[in-house]
Design a protein around this motif. Structure first.
Motif: not given
Length: 175
Positions: A6-9, A32-40
């Protein structure tokens, strides 16, 4: 198999730890939601992610994890909360693994994330792609690194020898 990162990653600064977790999760869940993963993972744009935070994230996602580490004389204030979370989640924290112990964990079918200093002087967390008695390679770049170089890089100034061993779930995706 195409990863379709994903581009955000891809655009995330200091993304190595989040990328390692994403690679593991990608095997169990197509989106996988990258924003959620980043926060987690408690990712920070300047500092990236602490290894203990990755272990906590994996545990919260349902994986069995263990952290192996040298004593860390410089635990960051942001890192302290992750250690408290790890204690609450009963994540085993044990002495740092030797190269041969890392190899054995990998050969036993576990995902293994290692922390080391790149040849460019940047701390990096990488998921192991392959390892034998002479060299190791990582999923974020498939170039092989000689065992002696890897051992040197994981003892570089400011680097704490840390490894996360992740047991692959036996059934469906753990969430």
């Amino acid at each position: 198999m195409s990863l379709n990162i994903p581009e955000p990653l891809l655009q995330l600064e200091a993304n190595c730890g989040v990328f390692a977790i994403w690679l593991i999760l990608k095997q169990y869940q197509p989106h996988i939601d990258i924003a959620d993963l980043i926060q987690l993972c408690r990712h920070d744009q300047q500092e990236g992610t602490f290894t203990i935070a990755l272990a906590v994230a994996l545990k919260k996602l349902g994986f069995e994890v263990s952290l192996y580490t040298d004593p860390d004389p410089n635990i960051d204030e942001k890192e302290k909360q992750s250690y408290l979370d790890a204690q609450g989640l009963q994540i085993p924290i044990q002495a740092a693994l030797t190269y041969s112990e890392i190899q054995q964990a990998f050969e036993n079918g576990h995902f293994v994330i290692v922390f080391y200093d790149t040849l460019h002087g940047v701390g990096n967390q990488s998921l192991i792609y392959s390892i034998d008695e002479q060299e190791i390679s990582f999923c974020d770049h498939f170039e092989e690194m000689a065992k002696t170089v890897f051992e040197q890089q994981r003892q570089a100034d400011g680097i704490c020898r840390q490894v996360i061993v992740v047991e692959q779930p036996l059934g469906d995706y753990p969430i």
